[in-house]
Write a protein that holds these residues in place. Structure first.
Motif, short mmCIF file in Angstrom:
data_model
loop_
_atom_site.label_atom_id
_atom_site.label_comp_id
_atom_site.label_asym_id
_atom_site.label_seq_id
_atom_site.Cartn_x
_atom_site.Cartn_y
_atom_site.Cartn_z
N UNK A 1 0.86 -1.19 0.00
CA UNK A 1 0.00 0.00 0.00
C UNK A 1 0.89 1.24 0.00
N UNK A 2 0.63 2.15 -0.94
CA UNK A 2 1.48 3.33 -1.06
C UNK A 2 0.69 4.56 -0.61
N UNK A 3 1.14 5.18 0.49
CA UNK A 3 0.43 6.39 0.93
C UNK A 3 0.70 7.55 -0.02
N UNK A 4 -0.31 8.38 -0.22
CA UNK A 4 -0.13 9.56 -1.07
C UNK A 4 -0.11 10.78 -0.17
N UNK B 1 -0.57 14.42 0.93
CA UNK B 1 -1.44 15.48 0.42
C UNK B 1 -1.41 16.68 1.36
N UNK B 2 -0.17 17.05 1.78
CA UNK B 2 -0.08 18.13 2.75
C UNK B 2 -0.38 19.50 2.14
N UNK B 3 0.16 19.75 0.97
CA UNK B 3 -0.02 21.09 0.41
C UNK B 3 -1.01 21.11 -0.74
N UNK B 4 -1.91 20.16 -0.69
CA UNK B 4 -2.88 20.06 -1.78
C UNK B 4 -3.78 21.29 -1.82
N UNK B 5 -4.23 21.69 -0.64
CA UNK B 5 -5.21 22.79 -0.60
C UNK B 5 -4.59 24.09 -1.11
N UNK C 1 -2.16 24.38 -3.16
CA UNK C 1 -1.93 24.26 -4.60
C UNK C 1 -3.21 24.53 -5.38
N UNK C 2 -4.29 23.96 -4.88
CA UNK C 2 -5.58 24.14 -5.54
C UNK C 2 -5.97 25.61 -5.53
N UNK C 3 -5.73 26.25 -4.36
CA UNK C 3 -6.10 27.66 -4.24
C UNK C 3 -5.28 28.51 -5.21
N UNK D 1 -3.94 27.66 -8.00
CA UNK D 1 -4.38 27.49 -9.39
C UNK D 1 -5.65 28.28 -9.64
N UNK D 2 -6.54 28.22 -8.66
CA UNK D 2 -7.80 28.92 -8.85
C UNK D 2 -7.57 30.42 -8.88
#
Lengths: 226, 433
Positions: free
Chosen positions: B300-303, B305-309, B311-313, B315-316
């Protein structure tokens, strides 16, 4: 700050992970390239034939004709399979350098062995491994990642069937290996723009794991020792 | 895609080897290739490999109305498919001769031999029975599809469990797998097909022909038998004459082979049962060979996702806000809707309306003046005089419309008529609204 980050990691590790995955290439003798891809319990078998002669009616003068067939385990293929076929075909067409084999046919057959969620992404991964095994020229590799957003707004990557059913939105992205760009996306359910961008970002992260796996498996294949 | 034809050299080589009692893969005349049976995570799902030939079987069930002729019997349905993955010559969704032959043989072998108790599949006599459906997909064709398919079908049927059903008065309840333990089918016996191929008009005989051997053979004999040495079905094809002794000898060989294969199936079923009972890992993922160089498996490979939010912001934020071009919908004619300007529906509109399109909105101010002028002109002509917006307006428009039609081409002056009528028409619309 350090604490907050830790807390986040703990939370994310519970929801955001790719199930154990495995792949076997060249397992069928007849097709030019074959692979079986397993993600958790979801399993897809892919076989590629080509480049080979093409029917005149399907001939394209400047590139190869790609045909994708998805066969369900029970019953005949229906509208759902057709939609998935199209998603896979468009992704493969984007990655394959089909102009190198004009007026020829490539056919990709995907047999669903077991569906336990994230089926389309598993199909995409199996397709890519089979195309690699067939030695077809590709501009880049691709992989599929499925993300689900559950009722609480948390993102779950590589969901199981149960998680898919409980989710509010479900999206599958095909991501290319060179620039991590989105080659194909298909979504179901409702979500905000912010959530979509987050899912894309998560998928890009997850794709790195899958591409690393591709790399490892190819390295193993062409190594002299196990 | 067409099958690559076998060259004469290959054909002669194969036949000569058979004459010398040699086979391409080093087997003896009566040897089977290696048979491997693996089960999936579902009940009733298995993959059977005979050498390189690979077949997938899946059994499923469904409650249906029984046949009128047999109201107390469940239905068995077989569907063998030659997937185009198995061989480039196979086309999906096409009823080839081979496909029909295989399907029919499978039906005769498994349905007509009554190896499954169909009466136990009845839920409510004459109303609801279980239909057991066996889907068989040929994944890789390296000869002897029939044997592989029959082994896969009977193994899957023995492995399958249907949901339990409770009947209380009129009510039929189907329990989910979690609620009540599912029930296995009652399998009376296991018919297994054994194929024999004949060469040189029956002089030479081979068991379990591979694909190359199938291509040069003269005839094929398939015997379906169970371990009690009962023949369930026998079929000879290819049009060769066989002697009684030959058939008897084949049936003797078949009985040995069937005993071996039945033992193998039972062992495989027992293994799977044990693993499931002990709560161990099972399914195709587990049966994937780990020692092969072509296979790889990861944990099982953990992904992360610490700076996902963020990054999304980001881009938006970077994307431009969508320009607000969408104005309120403009209704150009009754029954049509439109957002924005440009494309207009010209279906079924009178020419007057078409003219209005050309004139445009900038003329609106002029309209008032023109209307006044026009009204006075109309009065001169002795037509109906319109002073205000009244119900009589209808008459005026119709009249003017006809007038416009024949004046239109003559002068610019006449064009001025059109907007005015249109204008008035619009005003009337407003009133209606």
């Amino acid at each position: 700050m350090h604490n907050a980050r830790n807390a986040m990691e703990v939370e994310s590790s519970s929801t955001c992970a790719l199930r154990e995955f495995g792949c076997e290439q060249s397992l069928l003798s007849r097709p030019d390239g074959s692979s079986s891809f397993i993600q958790g319990d979801t399993s897809v078998l892919a076989g590629v034939y080509g480049p080979a002669d093409v029917k005149v009616s399907k001939e394209i003068h400047d590139r190869a004709t790609l045909e994708v067939l998805i066969q369900p385990k029970v019953g005949m293929s229906g509208v759902r399979e057709r939609a998935q076929e199209q998603c896979v075909r468009e992704t493969c067409e984007a990655a394959l350098l089909s102009s190198l084999h004009p007026r020829s046919s490539l056919s990709l057959v995907l047999q669903i062995i077991h569906d336990d969620g994230s089926l389309l992404s598993c199909c995409l991964n199996a397709a890519c491994m089979a195309l690699m095994d067939a030695g077809l020229p590709m501009g880049c590799l691709f992989c599929g990642v499925t993300c689900a957003i559950d009722r609480d707004g948390r993102i779950v990557t590589d969901p199981t069937m149960q998680q898919e059913k409980e989710s509010r939105a479900l999206m599958t992205f095909a991501i290319d290996s060179t620039e991590r760009k989105v080659l194909m996306s298909t979504t179901k359910g409702s979500f905000s723009v912010n959530e979509l961008q987050q899912c894309i970002a998560v998928s890009q992260r997850a794709s790195e794991k899958i591409f690393q796996f591709y790399r490892d498996s190819v390295r193993r294949r062409y190594s002299k020792t196990l | 895609m067409k099958e690559t034809p076998l060259s004469n050299c290959e054909r002669q080589f194969l036949l000569k080897a058979i004459e010398e009692k040699k086979r391409l893969d080093g087997r003896q005349t009566y040897d089977y290739r290696n048979i491997k049976i693996t089960f999936g995570t579902d009940y009733g799902c298995c993959i059977v490999d005979i050498g390189k030939t690979r077949v997938l079987a899946q059994v499923s069930c469904e409650l249906v109305a029984p046949k009128d002729s047999r109201p107390t019997e469940g239905i068995l349905f077989f569907n063998l498919e030659l997937s185009s993955m198995a061989s480039p010559a196979f086309e999906s969704n096409r009823q080839s001769e081979l496909l029909v032959k295989l399907n029919r043989l499978l039906e005769r072998c498994l349905r007509n031999s009554k190896c499954i108790d169909t009466e136990s599949l009845c839920v409510v006599a004459g109303e609801k029975v279980w239909q057991i459906r066996v889907d068989i997909h040929v994944l890789n064709h390296d000869g002897n599809i029939m044997d592989a398919a029959s082994i896969a079908a009977i193994t899957a049927l023995s492995h399958f469990r249907r949901p339990d059903v409770g009947i209380q008065g009129e009510e039929v309840t189907v329990y989910a797998l979690e609620e009540r333990d599912p029930i296995p089918l009652s399998v009376y016996h296991m018919p297994i097909c054994v194929s024999f191929s004949f060469f040189q008009q029956g002089t030479y005989l081979l068991v379990d022909p591979c694909e190359r051997e199938e291509r040069v053979m003269d005839g094929l004999l398939v015997i379906a038998m169970n371990k009690h040495r009962e023949i369930c079905c026998i079929q000879s094809s290819g049009g060769i004459m066989l002697l009684k002794e030959q058939v008897l000898r084949c049936s003797k060989i078949a009985s040995v082979k069937v005993t071996e294969i039945t033992e193998l199936i039972n062992k495989a079923l027992e293994n799977d049962r044990k693993v499931r009972k002990d709560g161990g890992k099972f399914g195709f993922a587990e049966s994937m060979p780990k020692e092969r160089i072509t296979a790889l498996k990861t944990e099982v490979a953990p992904v992360e996702m610490t700076d996902i939010e963020e990054k999304a912001k980001e881009i938006i934020c970077r994307t431009e806000a969508p320009s607000e071009v969408v104005s309120s919908p403009v209704v150009c004619a009754p029954g049509t809707g439109q957002v924005g300007e440009g494309l207009q529906n010209s279906w079924g509109l009178e020419e007057v309306d078409a003219l209005e399109d050309d004139v445009g909105e900038e003329r609106e101010e002029q309209d008032m003046r023109e209307q006044l002028e026009e009204e006075s002109r109309n009065a001169e002509k002795g037509d109906v005089v319109v002073i205000s917006d009244s119900e009589e307006e209808d008459v005026v428009i119709l009249h003017e419309g006809t007038q416009v039609k024949h004046v239109k081409k003559q002068s610019v002056d006449s064009q001025q008529l059109a907007p005015s009528t249109a204008k008035r028409r619009r005003r009337r619309k407003k009133q209606v609204i």
